[in-house]
Every structure is written in C-alpha cells, then in structure tokens.
Design an enzyme around this catalytic site. Structure first.
Site, PDB file in Angstrom:
ATOM      1  N   CYS A 135       1.994  -4.311   9.819  1.00  0.00           N
ATOM      2  CA  CYS A 135       2.505  -3.667   8.604  1.00  0.00           C
ATOM      3  C   CYS A 135       1.398  -3.465   7.576  1.00  0.00           C
ATOM      4  CB  CYS A 135       3.635  -4.525   8.021  1.00  0.00           C
ATOM      5  SG  CYS A 135       4.352  -3.848   6.518  1.00  0.00           S
ATOM      6  N   CYS A 138       2.396  -3.808   3.967  1.00  0.00           N
ATOM      7  CA  CYS A 138       2.479  -5.204   3.524  1.00  0.00           C
ATOM      8  C   CYS A 138       1.090  -5.821   3.379  1.00  0.00           C
ATOM      9  CB  CYS A 138       3.253  -6.044   4.545  1.00  0.00           C
ATOM     10  SG  CYS A 138       4.727  -5.255   5.203  1.00  0.00           S
ATOM     11  N   ASP A 139       0.195  -5.537   4.308  1.00  0.00           N
ATOM     12  CA  ASP A 139      -1.034  -6.335   4.408  1.00  0.00           C
ATOM     13  C   ASP A 139      -2.332  -5.614   4.043  1.00  0.00           C
ATOM     14  OD1 ASP A 139       0.582  -8.374   5.234  1.00  0.00           O
ATOM     15  OD2 ASP A 139       0.239  -8.066   7.378  1.00  0.00           O
TER      16      ASP A 139
END
Ligand SMILES: Cc1cc2nc3c(=O)[nH]c(=O)nc-3n(C[C@H](O)[C@H](O)[C@H](O)COP(=O)(O)OP(=O)(O)OC[C@H]3O[C@@H](n4cnc5c(N)ncnc54)[C@H](O)[C@@H]3O)c2cc1C
Length: 308
Positions: A135, A138-139
């Site tokens: 992701c 997200c990261d």
C-alpha cells in the site's frame, strides 16, 4: 423453542465490520458479528499506521483491537467463526459457519474485505511490513529519498508508482511481461519520469534483508533465466487483490473480479443485504474509507429494519 432470528449479522471484523458493529450496537440493534480467520482484518498485518485521524501514529494491531473493544462495549456480540455459505433464497436469511452453525438473520452486512495477492517467494513473509508493503498510499512517506521496487505492471503498479515517485529517490518497476499492461493514463507519466526505471520480462525470486528490514531482492529474467541482485529499501507488491467473496457465489451480484456490486448506496442485489469496505471498494482501499462504508451500511441497514 422458537428459532432465534438475529436482526443483523455482520460478516468480517476489519474496520468496515467493526464500525458497522459500533453503529448498530449503539442503536440497540444487538448485531452479531462473525470475525473470520483474521480478527481485526488486514491492518493487523502492518506495523505503523499514520493516517488514522486522531492518532498521529498507532500500531495496526492496536488500532484494530481498540476498535474491537469499542464494538463490544457498544453492544455488538462478536464470535470467532468463519462463514462458509449463505442462503439468500428465502427470509430469514441463513448463514452457515465453519463450526457448523446455521444462523438466521433479517439482514446481513458483508464486510469480508479483500486479500492482496502475494508472490509466494522466500523473504516475503519475513519482511512483510518491514520494507515489504502492498500500500503506497499508506507507506510512501516512509520511503522519502529511498530506493524502492514495485512488482507488477498493471493499473495497481502504476498507481503505486505515482504515489512513490513523489517521495522516493528512485522507483524501479519489475514487470514480468514485455510491456506494462496498465490502461490508466498515469502510465504515460510513469514512462516519462527519469526517476522511474522499468525492468521488463523479469520477476522477483527472493527478498533478503538484515533481519530488521528488506535490503535487496533477486530478480530473474524470464527468457534468459539470468539472475541479478538489486539493492533496495522497500518492495511494493502490486499484483492485484482478490475480494473475499467465494462464499457468496450465486447469492448476490458480483463483478467479473468477484467484487460485490452495490445497487443503491450500500445495498446489494438482495434486499436487506448490505456491503461495506474493500469487499466492494476496489478504488480507495483504506481503513478510513472501509470504516466510512461500515457506518453507511449500518445506517442503511437500520433504516431497512425500521421500515420492516
Ligand atoms: C500491510 C497493509 C498495510 C496497510 N496499511 C494501511 C494504512 O496504513 N492505512 C490505511 O488506511 N489502510 C491501510 N491498509 C489498507 C486497510 O487495511 C484496508 O483498506 C482495510 O483493512 C479494509 O477494511 P475492511 O474492513 O473492508 O476489510 P479487511 O480489513 O480486509 O477485513 C476483512 C475481515 O473479514 C473477515 N472475513 C473474511 N472472510 C470471511 C468469512 N468467510 N467469514 C467471516 N469473516 C470473514 C476477515 O477475518 C477480516 O476480519 C493496509 C493494508 C495492508 C494489507
């Protein structure tokens, strides 16, 4: 003794299912939630979460256990079991579980999420969330000025590249075919960006690290079988997702990839059956959006029960 009929059965205990549980619990609807094989859902497999509003940083597992406790305190009953089949041919609906229960319900919220496809290579599990990610939304901020590798060549891969190129020093896409299969127009920007290198006809065979985090990968050329090692700070696996909907076959409408098709708001093709989260949403795929859908499904469900 008359058969017990639940007002609502929620299937799945990720952000979508647990948020639905909180809303229906607080509305005194006494929902029953079946948590499945992965209590807390996908987020329990990650370490730091930095985009959950109100928590600058929280461990994924902790966030989900907080959510579970919240749902229980709100009046949602949670059981450890997995749904194997549902029968929506007549009301009340029947939910069959792995432990051979046959539960009846007036309404159902399906929040069974989706599973990221994995490569199944050595090092993938060991370095999961320690440099191996699925992701970029997200990261990506964790990879500021670092070198990252993306595995894949479809729309997911170019979307991941689009996020990552704003942070990383260099993005290397490893793609098994001769050209990218992505159809998203982002592809053109990715192809033009000097920061992005694409290695075609190649696949990852191994991820290695220092025990703490991933530091290199081995790739193999599909035609020559030549192997080489690339140093990296992160590996993003973008080879697609599979919605967890096998148990729904022939019961409600699914699209060609198995995602639930929503009709009106969170309603599915069956009256009184609602869906929330990654099980229908292949676009946003975030904890906050799954929770948002869980809230919407609970409110739609409550309205449906009220009308009955
Ligand atoms: C490694 C990783 C890191 C991530 N990091 C972030 C992040 O930092 N921020 C962010 O916003 N998002 C992040 N995401 C994405 C986020 O986790 C998902 O978008 C979100 O969890 C989707 O929630 P959901 O409730 O729809 O489904 P899921 O979280 O997938 O939960 C599905 C639930 O359904 C249950 N289930 C499945 N099948 C059955 C069945 N047959 N019977 C009963 N139960 C069943 C499972 O046990 C599970 O509890 C990350 C995802 C991964 C994999």
């Amino acid at each position: 003794m008359p058969e017990k009929i639940e007002k609502t059965i929620i299937i799945g205990s990720g952000p979508a299912g647990l948020t639905a549980g909180i809303y229906l619990g607080r509305a005194k609807q006494k929902p029953l939630l079946i948590e499945g094989r992965q209590p807390g859902g996908q987020l329990t497999t990650t370490t730091k979460v930095e985009n959950w509003p109100g928590d600058k940083e929280i461990q994924g597992f902790k966030l989900m256990m907080n959510m579970k406790e919240h749902a229980k305190n709100s009046g949602c009953e949670i059981i450890s079991d997995t749904v194997t089949k549902i029968d929506l041919s007549k009301k009340p609906y029947t939910v069959f579980t792995k432990s051979e229960k046959e539960l009846k319900a007036e309404s159902i919220i399906i929040a069974t999420g989706a599973t990221h496809k994995k490569l199944g290579i050595p090092g993938e599990e060991e370095y999961w969330s320690k440099g191996v990610s699925v992701c970029a939304t997200c990261d990506a901020p964790f990879f500021q000025d670092k070198n990252v590798i993306i595995v894949g060549g479809g729309d997911s891969a170019v979307t991941e590249a689009e996020h990552l190129r704003n942070f990383a020093k260099k993005v290397t896409i490893i793609h098994i075919l001769e050209e990218l299969t992505a159809t998203d127009p982002i592809k053109d920007k990715i192809l033009e960006d000097p920061k992005v290198e694409i290695i075609y006809n190649s696949t990852l065979t191994k991820i290695e690290g220092d025990g703490e985090k991933a530091t290199k990968v081995e790739i193999e050329h599909q035609k020559t079988n030549d192997k080489k090692t690339l140093e990296t700070d992160g590996v993003f696996i973008a080879i697609g997702m599979k919605p967890n909907t096998e148990f729904l076959k022939d019961q409600i409408e699914l699209d060609e990839y198995g995602y639930i098709i929503l009709k009106e708001k969170t309603s599915t093709s069956k009256e009184g059956v609602f869906a929330a989260g990654d099980v229908h949403d292949y676009v946003y795929k975030q904890a906050i959006t799954a929770s948002g859908f869980g809230c919407m499904a609970a409110l739609d469900c409550q309205k449906y029960l009220g009308k009955k």
